[in-house]
Design a protein around this motif. Structure first.
Motif, mmCIF file in Angstrom:
data_model
loop_
_atom_site.group_PDB
_atom_site.id
_atom_site.type_symbol
_atom_site.label_atom_id
_atom_site.label_comp_id
_atom_site.label_asym_id
_atom_site.label_seq_id
_atom_site.Cartn_x
_atom_site.Cartn_y
_atom_site.Cartn_z
ATOM 1 N N GLU A 118 2.146 -10.638 6.737
ATOM 2 C CA GLU A 118 1.222 -10.938 7.828
ATOM 3 C C GLU A 118 1.919 -11.649 8.979
ATOM 4 N N GLN A 119 2.751 -12.628 8.672
ATOM 5 C CA GLN A 119 3.467 -13.367 9.718
ATOM 6 C C GLN A 119 4.442 -12.463 10.455
ATOM 7 N N LEU B 47 7.177 2.660 10.773
ATOM 8 C CA LEU B 47 7.590 2.709 9.372
ATOM 9 C C LEU B 47 8.000 4.124 8.979
ATOM 10 N N ARG B 48 7.211 5.130 9.343
ATOM 11 C CA ARG B 48 7.541 6.516 9.000
ATOM 12 C C ARG B 48 8.859 6.950 9.630
ATOM 13 N N GLU B 49 9.106 6.528 10.865
ATOM 14 C CA GLU B 49 10.347 6.917 11.537
ATOM 15 C C GLU B 49 11.553 6.187 10.954
ATOM 16 N N ARG C 269 4.373 -11.692 14.462
ATOM 17 C CA ARG C 269 5.521 -11.983 15.330
ATOM 18 C C ARG C 269 6.012 -10.744 16.071
ATOM 19 N N ALA C 270 5.847 -9.576 15.444
ATOM 20 C CA ALA C 270 6.289 -8.331 16.072
ATOM 21 C C ALA C 270 5.225 -7.752 17.006
ATOM 22 N N GLY C 271 4.068 -8.423 17.093
ATOM 23 C CA GLY C 271 2.998 -7.928 17.945
ATOM 24 C C GLY C 271 2.296 -6.717 17.357
ATOM 25 N N LEU C 272 2.368 -6.557 16.052
ATOM 26 C CA LEU C 272 1.795 -5.390 15.399
ATOM 27 C C LEU C 272 0.533 -5.703 14.606
ATOM 28 N N ALA D 13 9.289 -6.914 10.287
ATOM 29 C CA ALA D 13 7.941 -6.557 9.837
ATOM 30 C C ALA D 13 7.995 -5.388 8.858
ATOM 31 N N VAL D 14 8.802 -4.387 9.163
ATOM 32 C CA VAL D 14 8.935 -3.238 8.261
ATOM 33 C C VAL D 14 9.525 -3.686 6.929
ATOM 34 N N GLN D 15 10.541 -4.525 6.962
ATOM 35 C CA GLN D 15 11.162 -4.987 5.725
ATOM 36 C C GLN D 15 10.185 -5.823 4.897
ATOM 37 N N ALA D 16 9.399 -6.668 5.558
ATOM 38 C CA ALA D 16 8.404 -7.472 4.839
ATOM 39 C C ALA D 16 7.356 -6.570 4.203
ATOM 40 N N TYR D 17 6.943 -5.534 4.932
ATOM 41 C CA TYR D 17 5.969 -4.589 4.388
ATOM 42 C C TYR D 17 6.552 -3.863 3.177
ATOM 43 N N LEU D 18 7.796 -3.449 3.261
ATOM 44 C CA LEU D 18 8.419 -2.753 2.128
ATOM 45 C C LEU D 18 8.527 -3.670 0.912
#
Length: 75
Positions: A49-50, A68-70, A54-57, A13-18
């Motif tokens: 979004e997917q 993401l910040r961490e 999937r990560a429950g976020l 999810a973090v990688q997709a957001y980046l």
């Protein structure tokens, strides 16, 4: 500062957001063109979004941005 240990789904999810963030930056950093609006490819949005779902976020932005910040403080 503590290091976040992400699950595989959280990391995805973090990688997709980046990727989404870099795509949006590239769209808006390009030369202005009044002939066409700035467009982010729908596939990039759908991937983010997917991955969040999937990560429950999905719907839990505060937790997502904490992760993401961490994990990537420069994002």
């Amino acid at each position: 500062m503590p290091t976040a240990v992400l699950t595989d789904r959280e990391r995805t999810a973090v990688q997709a957001y980046l990727r989404l963030l870099h795509t949006v930056r590239a769209v808006f950093d390009g030369p202005p063109d009044d002939a066409r609006p700035a467009v982010v490819p729908p596939a990039v949005l759908a991937e983010a979004e997917q991955a969040l779902a999937r990560a429950g976020l999905a719907g839990n932005e505060a937790e997502f941005f904490r992760l993401l910040r961490e994990w990537c403080p420069t994002a």
